[in-house]
Design a protein around this motif. Structure first.
Motif: not given
Ligand code: ZN
Length: 249
Positions: A24, A32, A34, A100-101, A103-107, A246-247
């Motif tokens: 990642t 972020k 993969s 990692n907790s 930030v989401y992928e591809n944003v 936030q989580l």
């Protein structure tokens, strides 16, 4: 097949098959992502160094159906000091888990790469209190993602909270905003229920300015202030509360 050139740091790695890795990356351009790193586990692989946790590199990659695929890579900073000190390495792992907790992928994650690299640098080179580093990292990451607490004005009378005499700073865990001391006292007399529902804690002036500084400063300078232990504890409370909130969404 369009080749993309991006700078990024490895924030997670998973072994895949005998010789491959799925890593990642945190990048400025793509956020972020993969990536499949074919053969990266082989000792003679050109990708070996760049595909290790916390190594910052320039990658040439292309987009596949599930992953990005790494074509080539050239490391820029390996953060060597983190690798030879288990204590520092574990701290960096904790920071990357937090990252990692959140930030989401591809944003879009503008500014977070710079913050993360600076945080790795601070852990590797400076002997700062780690709970202070964690609090600042959480608060700044959340702010960069758009979840900034609103602290520059009193949530009741709208007066500026900055650069005025210390009349008290009351932070609401419910609304992530502040009340000035005058409004707090007034509301306490008039409407205690309203105060209870706001779940306020009193912040010292040092903590207020620490939060203000973290929100306003550049990611590269975010660790360059000092606070006492009391303010550090208060900062931790605010950062942890915002983080868990936030989580839970
Ligand atoms: Zn007020």
């Amino acid at each position: 097949m369009k080749l993309l050139k991006v700078k990024g740091v490895v924030i997670k790695e998973i072994a895949y098959k005998d010789n491959d890795k799925i890593i990642t990356l945190l990048t400025d351009e793509l956020g972020k992502i993969s990536c499949m790193a074919k053969g990266a586990k082989k000792t003679n692989s050109a990708l070996l160094a760049s595909c290790q946790l916390f190594v910052y590199s320039e990658f040439v990659l292309y987009k596949g159906t599930t992953f990005y695929h790494i074509n080539s890579a050239e490391s820029i900073d390996t953060f060597y000091d983190l690798r030879i000190d288990l204590d520092k390495y574990e701290k960096a792992c904790e920071i990357s888990k937090t990252l990692n907790s959140l930030v989401y992928e591809n944003v879009e994650a503008s500014g977070i790469l710079s913050l993360f690299l600076n945080t790795l640098y601070v852990i590797a080179k400076k002997d700062l209190d780690f709970s202070y580093v964690k609090s600042v990292f959480k608060l700044k990451t959340l702010a960069l993602l758009g979840y900034s607490p609103s602290i520059t004005r009193c949530s009741n009378c709208n007066s500026s909270m900055v650069e005025k005499e210390d009349k008290g700073y009351y932070y609401s865990f419910n609304t992530n905003s502040v009340l000035c001391g005058v409004c707090y006292e007034k509301l306490k007399k008039e409407n205690e229920d309203k105060l209870k529902s706001g779940w306020y804690i009193k912040l010292s002036q040092a903590t207020f300015y620490a939060i203000y500084y973290v929100l306003a400063s550049d990611s590269k300078k975010v660790y360059s202030f000092k606070i006492d232990k009391k303010a550090e504890k208060e900062l931790e409370k605010v950062a942890d509360r915002l983080y868990t909130e936030q989580l839970s969404f």
